[in-house]
Design a protein around this motif. Structure first.
Motif, PDB file in Angstrom:
ATOM      1  N   ALA A 174       0.832  -1.212   0.000  1.00  0.00           N
ATOM      2  CA  ALA A 174       0.000   0.000   0.000  1.00  0.00           C
ATOM      3  C   ALA A 174       0.862   1.256   0.000  1.00  0.00           C
ATOM      4  O   ALA A 174       0.562   2.226  -0.707  1.00  0.00           O
ATOM      5  CB  ALA A 174      -0.925   0.000   1.219  1.00  0.00           C
ATOM      6  N   LEU A 175       1.931   1.235   0.763  1.00  0.00           N
ATOM      7  CA  LEU A 175       2.835   2.389   0.796  1.00  0.00           C
ATOM      8  C   LEU A 175       3.521   2.568  -0.552  1.00  0.00           C
ATOM      9  O   LEU A 175       3.681   3.701  -1.019  1.00  0.00           O
ATOM     10  CB  LEU A 175       3.866   2.227   1.910  1.00  0.00           C
ATOM     11  N   SER A 176       3.893   1.487  -1.187  1.00  0.00           N
ATOM     12  CA  SER A 176       4.517   1.571  -2.517  1.00  0.00           C
ATOM     13  C   SER A 176       3.585   2.238  -3.524  1.00  0.00           C
ATOM     14  O   SER A 176       4.032   3.033  -4.356  1.00  0.00           O
ATOM     15  CB  SER A 176       4.912   0.175  -3.005  1.00  0.00           C
ATOM     16  N   GLU A 177       2.295   1.926  -3.435  1.00  0.00           N
ATOM     17  CA  GLU A 177       1.316   2.581  -4.312  1.00  0.00           C
ATOM     18  C   GLU A 177       1.256   4.080  -4.033  1.00  0.00           C
ATOM     19  O   GLU A 177       1.208   4.891  -4.959  1.00  0.00           O
ATOM     20  CB  GLU A 177      -0.067   1.954  -4.133  1.00  0.00           C
ATOM     21  N   ARG A 178       1.236   4.447  -2.761  1.00  0.00           N
ATOM     22  CA  ARG A 178       1.202   5.870  -2.384  1.00  0.00           C
ATOM     23  C   ARG A 178       2.450   6.588  -2.868  1.00  0.00           C
ATOM     24  O   ARG A 178       2.386   7.705  -3.375  1.00  0.00           O
ATOM     25  CB  ARG A 178       1.087   6.027  -0.864  1.00  0.00           C
ATOM     26  N   VAL A 179       3.590   5.930  -2.701  1.00  0.00           N
ATOM     27  CA  VAL A 179       4.859   6.535  -3.111  1.00  0.00           C
ATOM     28  C   VAL A 179       4.895   6.690  -4.636  1.00  0.00           C
ATOM     29  O   VAL A 179       5.403   7.697  -5.142  1.00  0.00           O
ATOM     30  CB  VAL A 179       6.050   5.708  -2.578  1.00  0.00           C
ATOM     31  N   ALA A 180       4.346   5.732  -5.358  1.00  0.00           N
ATOM     32  CA  ALA A 180       4.302   5.841  -6.819  1.00  0.00           C
ATOM     33  C   ALA A 180       3.471   7.051  -7.238  1.00  0.00           C
ATOM     34  O   ALA A 180       3.860   7.786  -8.172  1.00  0.00           O
ATOM     35  CB  ALA A 180       3.739   4.566  -7.437  1.00  0.00           C
TER      36      ALA A 180
END
Length: 170
Positions: free
Chosen positions: A93-99
């Protein structure tokens, strides 16, 4: 009775948190941990750590099968596995936000690359730290418990840290 045990007892007695039984499916454990974080993480990572880490393993160790060093290790590793699933979900989920953040930033991809490097460094740290905790006990049977306890606490802290970052605003 330790402070953590008293807190777990109080929460369970109040019906706020009831750990699943020992024979529960793996997914139930991670959902239990995630629900505990939903309740306590808004008050801060330290509060979530105090209130959520150790509930599953303590419940397990209070059963007859959790009273030996082998049983204690199994209980700790069971909870560590639940925290690992929460960590993996939080990292995704954090990776999606960071993207999304990276799409609006320069240089493109910098935060995503930094997150990958940070997670890789954390994995190396966790392996080394828990290898050290295990090695301190030499040939003693308690080394299994020490290593499992380290794994549980190290993974739980990282899962809490990642989950807390999901809602960051840049």
């Amino acid at each position: 009775m330790t402070l953590r045990a008293l807190a777990a007892f109080a929460l369970a007695s109040a019906g706020l948190l009831a750990p699943p039984p020992a024979a529960a499916e793996d997914g139930i454990d991670s959902r239990f941990v995630a629900q505990c974080l939903d309740v306590h993480l808004p008050a801060g990572a330290a509060v979530a750590e105090r209130r959520c880490v150790g509930l599953l393993s303590l419940s397990c160790m209070n059963r007859p099968e959790g009273r030996s060093t082998v049983g204690q290790s199994a209980c700790l590793l069971r909870e560590a596995a639940a925290w690992e699933r929460v960590m993996e979900t939080s990292l995704a989920a954090l990776s999606e936000r960071v993207a999304l953040h990276d799409a609006a930033s320069e240089p493109a991809g910098a935060a995503a690359d930094a997150l990958v490097r940070a997670q890789s460094a954390w994995e190396a740290y966790a392996e080394a730290e828990c290898g050290y905790a295990y090695a301190l006990w030499g040939d003693g049977s308690f080394r299994q418990v020490a290593g499992a306890d380290c794994r549980l606490n190290t993974v739980a802290r990282r899962a809490i840290q990642l989950r807390a970052q999901i809602g960051f605003e840049s």
